[in-house]
Design a protein around this motif. Structure first.
Motif, mmCIF file in Angstrom:
data_model
loop_
_atom_site.group_PDB
_atom_site.id
_atom_site.type_symbol
_atom_site.label_atom_id
_atom_site.label_comp_id
_atom_site.label_asym_id
_atom_site.label_seq_id
_atom_site.Cartn_x
_atom_site.Cartn_y
_atom_site.Cartn_z
ATOM 1 N N LEU A 99 0.827 -1.212 0.000
ATOM 2 C CA LEU A 99 0.000 0.000 0.000
ATOM 3 C C LEU A 99 0.860 1.260 0.000
ATOM 4 O O LEU A 99 0.524 2.251 -0.664
ATOM 5 C CB LEU A 99 -0.935 -0.006 1.203
ATOM 6 N N ALA A 102 2.169 1.800 -3.439
ATOM 7 C CA ALA A 102 1.109 2.258 -4.340
ATOM 8 C C ALA A 102 0.621 3.663 -4.016
ATOM 9 O O ALA A 102 -0.169 4.234 -4.765
ATOM 10 C CB ALA A 102 -0.071 1.287 -4.288
ATOM 11 N N GLY A 103 1.083 4.243 -2.900
ATOM 12 C CA GLY A 103 0.635 5.574 -2.506
ATOM 13 C C GLY A 103 -0.724 5.595 -1.855
ATOM 14 O O GLY A 103 -1.354 6.646 -1.755
ATOM 15 N N ALA A 104 -1.200 4.415 -1.391
ATOM 16 C CA ALA A 104 -2.547 4.333 -0.825
ATOM 17 C C ALA A 104 -2.592 4.740 0.645
ATOM 18 O O ALA A 104 -3.663 5.038 1.162
ATOM 19 C CB ALA A 104 -3.088 2.910 -0.979
ATOM 20 N N LEU A 105 -1.458 4.727 1.325
ATOM 21 C CA LEU A 105 -1.409 5.149 2.727
ATOM 22 C C LEU A 105 -0.882 6.567 2.794
ATOM 23 O O LEU A 105 0.097 6.903 2.141
ATOM 24 C CB LEU A 105 -0.527 4.213 3.549
ATOM 25 N N ARG A 106 -1.504 7.402 3.618
ATOM 26 C CA ARG A 106 -1.235 8.835 3.583
ATOM 27 C C ARG A 106 -0.600 9.408 4.837
ATOM 28 O O ARG A 106 -0.347 10.597 4.877
ATOM 29 C CB ARG A 106 -2.542 9.585 3.295
ATOM 30 N N THR A 138 -3.991 5.667 7.477
ATOM 31 C CA THR A 138 -4.591 6.057 6.203
ATOM 32 C C THR A 138 -4.813 7.553 6.099
ATOM 33 O O THR A 138 -4.542 8.157 5.067
ATOM 34 C CB THR A 138 -5.942 5.333 6.010
ATOM 35 N N GLU A 179 -0.567 12.298 -7.013
ATOM 36 C CA GLU A 179 -0.254 11.058 -6.313
ATOM 37 C C GLU A 179 0.558 11.327 -5.046
ATOM 38 O O GLU A 179 0.510 10.552 -4.095
ATOM 39 C CB GLU A 179 0.531 10.118 -7.236
#
Length: 230
Positions: A99, A102-106, A138, A179
């Protein structure tokens, strides 16, 4: 235990699951109306060093899901910085790794106890904190901290194409900014004011790759400076 969030600006991740970055920054008023003061973590970090311990790395603040270790934590002029390593033998750590890539966690989020604080008008200055854990999460709230020290394939491609004199189209550059967590309106302005201007100048006449790279970086810095002052 209180929590404080910071955005996670992932620029890459090593194959071993290590990354470096900031869990907290000094002097920034966060969404809770609090400001972490320089030196706030010093005593807590000293205690951890004396006890040969470290704050734990958790998944979404879940104490039942440790996903890694913090191998080095310290304060610098900017804030709380450190190197973390995901333990990839743990299933949730492997998921976090995928994740993150993929850049899904912020965000990163610290869990702490307030030892000493001081009101200052509408804000509270945090003078001393006992640092318990730093989680990968997240949704961040603090908009200044970042994770660095990891290599993004898209940013590598961007730099390579600049060096080769074949800059990517503005819409692709805007996608990279989005992104990275840049708001859409700001990404559009950075792209149109800085990047597009640089590559238009290159297409208007002859020039070498270093020239377009320098032009792009110069214009991007000018655009960012203008936005941050507004």
């Amino acid at each position: 235990m209180k929590r404080k969030f910071c955005p996670l600006d992932v620029k890459g991740l090593t194959d071993e699951g290590t990354f470096t970055g900031y869990g907290s920054v000094f002097g920034n008023v966060d969404s809770h109306g609090e400001i972490v003061e320089p030196g706030a973590f010093a005593k807590s970090l000293a205690r951890h060093a004396k006890d040969k311990s470290a704050p734990v790395m958790l998944w979404q603040h879940n104490t039942d899901e440790p996903i890694g270790v913090w191998e080095d934590l310290s304060e610098d002029a900017k804030g709380l910085t450190g190197t973390g390593r995901l333990v990839l033998d743990v299933p949730q750590a492997r998921s976090a790794y995928a994740l993150l890539k993929a850049g899904a966690l912020r965000g990163l989020s610290i869990g702490y106890h307030v030892v000493k604080s001081e009101p200052d008008g509408a804000v509270v200055r945090l003078k001393e904190l006992s640092l318990m854990e730093i989680s990968v999460v997240t949704f961040p709230a603090n908009t200044r901290a970042s994770v660095t020290g990891v290599k993004s394939e898209r940013w590598q491609e961007f730099a390579r194409r600049l060096r080769d004199g074949d800059p990517m189209p503005p819409n692709e550059f805007e996608d990279i900014l989005r992104e990275a967590g840049i708001p859409k309106s700001m990404a559009v302005q950075i792209t149109s004011v800085g990047y597009a201007k640089a590559i238009r100048r290159e297409s208007d006449g002859p020039g070498d790759a270093p020239a377009v790279t320098d032009a792009a970086l110069s214009n991007l810095k000018a655009a960012l400076g203008s936005l941050l002052r507004s």
